[in-house]
Design a protein around this motif. Sequence first.
Motif, mmCIF file in Angstrom:
data_model
loop_
_atom_site.group_PDB
_atom_site.id
_atom_site.type_symbol
_atom_site.label_atom_id
_atom_site.label_comp_id
_atom_site.label_asym_id
_atom_site.label_seq_id
_atom_site.Cartn_x
_atom_site.Cartn_y
_atom_site.Cartn_z
ATOM 1 N N THR A 131 -17.015 13.680 13.177
ATOM 2 C CA THR A 131 -15.996 14.698 12.933
ATOM 3 C C THR A 131 -14.607 14.079 12.963
ATOM 4 O OG1 THR A 131 -17.378 16.433 13.901
ATOM 5 C CG2 THR A 131 -15.008 16.858 13.783
ATOM 6 N N ILE A 132 -14.357 13.225 13.944
ATOM 7 C CA ILE A 132 -13.063 12.552 14.045
ATOM 8 C C ILE A 132 -12.804 11.706 12.810
ATOM 9 C CG2 ILE A 132 -11.740 10.819 15.317
ATOM 10 C CD1 ILE A 132 -13.134 11.799 17.867
ATOM 11 N N LYS A 133 -13.797 10.929 12.402
ATOM 12 C CA LYS A 133 -13.643 10.069 11.230
ATOM 13 C C LYS A 133 -13.374 10.888 9.976
ATOM 14 C CE LYS A 133 -16.534 6.258 12.933
ATOM 15 N NZ LYS A 133 -17.799 5.496 12.726
ATOM 16 N N ALA A 134 -14.074 12.012 9.828
ATOM 17 C CA ALA A 134 -13.896 12.856 8.649
ATOM 18 C C ALA A 134 -12.482 13.411 8.576
ATOM 19 C CB ALA A 134 -14.920 13.984 8.654
ATOM 20 N N MET A 135 -11.963 13.885 9.711
ATOM 21 C CA MET A 135 -10.635 14.477 9.698
ATOM 22 C C MET A 135 -9.543 13.415 9.539
ATOM 23 S SD MET A 135 -11.347 17.530 9.578
ATOM 24 C CE MET A 135 -9.613 17.887 9.320
ATOM 25 N N GLU A 136 -9.715 12.264 10.150
ATOM 26 C CA GLU A 136 -8.728 11.196 9.982
ATOM 27 C C GLU A 136 -8.706 10.710 8.539
ATOM 28 O OE1 GLU A 136 -9.466 8.208 12.926
ATOM 29 O OE2 GLU A 136 -8.579 9.401 14.556
ATOM 30 N N GLU A 137 -9.868 10.618 7.918
ATOM 31 C CA GLU A 137 -9.920 10.200 6.517
ATOM 32 C C GLU A 137 -9.275 11.244 5.615
ATOM 33 O OE1 GLU A 137 -10.443 7.792 3.329
ATOM 34 O OE2 GLU A 137 -10.639 7.326 5.468
ATOM 35 N N PHE A 138 -9.469 12.508 5.932
ATOM 36 C CA PHE A 138 -8.841 13.591 5.174
ATOM 37 C C PHE A 138 -7.321 13.440 5.189
ATOM 38 C CE2 PHE A 138 -6.867 17.881 5.544
ATOM 39 C CZ PHE A 138 -7.082 18.318 4.239
ATOM 40 N N TYR A 139 -6.759 13.188 6.373
ATOM 41 C CA TYR A 139 -5.310 13.067 6.460
ATOM 42 C C TYR A 139 -4.803 11.777 5.834
ATOM 43 C CZ TYR A 139 -4.797 17.429 8.859
ATOM 44 O OH TYR A 139 -4.786 18.780 9.129
ATOM 45 N N ARG A 140 -5.568 10.711 5.915
ATOM 46 C CA ARG A 140 -5.172 9.489 5.212
ATOM 47 C C ARG A 140 -5.029 9.752 3.718
ATOM 48 N NH1 ARG A 140 -9.186 7.009 8.519
ATOM 49 N NH2 ARG A 140 -8.245 5.768 10.204
ATOM 50 N N GLU A 141 -5.993 10.460 3.169
ATOM 51 C CA GLU A 141 -6.012 10.706 1.730
ATOM 52 C C GLU A 141 -4.887 11.636 1.287
ATOM 53 O OE1 GLU A 141 -7.733 9.545 -0.823
ATOM 54 O OE2 GLU A 141 -8.920 8.146 0.368
ATOM 55 N N ILE A 142 -4.662 12.722 2.028
ATOM 56 C CA ILE A 142 -3.630 13.651 1.559
ATOM 57 C C ILE A 142 -2.229 13.099 1.793
ATOM 58 C CG2 ILE A 142 -5.144 15.661 1.815
ATOM 59 C CD1 ILE A 142 -3.545 16.454 4.288
ATOM 60 N N TYR A 143 -2.015 12.341 2.859
ATOM 61 C CA TYR A 143 -0.702 11.735 3.082
ATOM 62 C C TYR A 143 -0.414 10.671 2.036
ATOM 63 C CZ TYR A 143 0.929 13.852 7.458
ATOM 64 O OH TYR A 143 1.428 14.712 8.394
ATOM 65 N N ALA A 144 -1.450 9.992 1.559
ATOM 66 C CA ALA A 144 -1.265 8.973 0.527
ATOM 67 C C ALA A 144 -0.674 9.570 -0.738
ATOM 68 C CB ALA A 144 -2.595 8.287 0.225
ATOM 69 N N MET A 145 -0.927 10.861 -0.975
ATOM 70 C CA MET A 145 -0.361 11.530 -2.146
ATOM 71 C C MET A 145 1.161 11.573 -2.083
ATOM 72 S SD MET A 145 -2.938 14.746 -2.754
ATOM 73 C CE MET A 145 -2.200 15.092 -4.356
ATOM 74 N N ASN A 146 1.716 11.510 -0.869
ATOM 75 C CA ASN A 146 3.165 11.495 -0.692
ATOM 76 C C ASN A 146 3.684 10.115 -0.306
ATOM 77 O OD1 ASN A 146 2.571 14.688 0.623
ATOM 78 N ND2 ASN A 146 3.767 14.356 -1.232
ATOM 79 N N GLY A 147 2.855 9.092 -0.552
ATOM 80 C CA GLY A 147 3.291 7.719 -0.346
ATOM 81 C C GLY A 147 3.240 7.210 1.075
ATOM 82 N N ILE A 148 2.581 7.948 1.962
ATOM 83 C CA ILE A 148 2.477 7.525 3.366
ATOM 84 C C ILE A 148 1.078 6.968 3.608
ATOM 85 C CG2 ILE A 148 2.524 8.300 5.776
ATOM 86 C CD1 ILE A 148 4.569 10.407 4.921
#
Length: 241
Positions: free
Chosen positions: A63-80
């Motif tokens: 669960t932790i890995k899934a949520m951290e990966e989710f935020y990595r991906e969506i933040y990457a859309m804004n260059g972070i």
Amino acid sequence: MKMGSRSRTSSKSNYRNPCLTMHQPWASLLVYGIKRIEGRSWPSPITGRLWIHAAGKVPEEETIKAMEEFYREIYAMNGITDIKFPEHYPVSRLLGCVEVVGCVTCEELASWEAVPSSVRLEGQTPFCWLCEQPQKLIVPFEMRGYQGVYNLERKVYEAAVRGLSSVKALLPVKFQLPDPRDPFSLKPGSIAATTSNWISEEEKSPSLVTAIAGARAAATQFSKKTSSPQPTTTTTEEIDN
């Protein structure tokens, strides 16, 4: 401690220092300023400071890995691309607080072009609580939690408010009020929901699609507990403590 010009008291008089118990890792992600939208099947009953408490269920590594990966991906859309996630996800602890500045529907958030695309993609539930100004407790302390939004005990509040530390969010967001003269104007139905501003499936990379699916799957493990509207006044029913 000053909370800024948008800080205000709760919109319902029966709430004094309102608190919400959340499962991990969502609770810590919110208090650390990584998560900016708290999704629920029911609209927020308050506007203003909301204390965040972590439920007693220890989160699974998947669960932790899934949520951290989710935020990595969506933040990457804004260059972070460099996100510092919490080192630990403590349970049965009061973690800190955020400012709930309003609540909109999932459709409204998805089409709200004034906010970053990563924020718009956080809206995966019927109602989206808009959160700003995260603060965390320097030392989270043990506490029982309850269903719905409830009031912190006065002695707990008095101890907690002295131990807050401001959090520097990666991508601070200010959700603009439709009517600046009305601090409670940001509510369901206040934002024009038009499909023209939505992020289409074609715009999403395969890795982002996978991350969104993983985040949804992680959240469904609690869907039976949270699918129906929760109490909007103090309740004595504990959850996972």
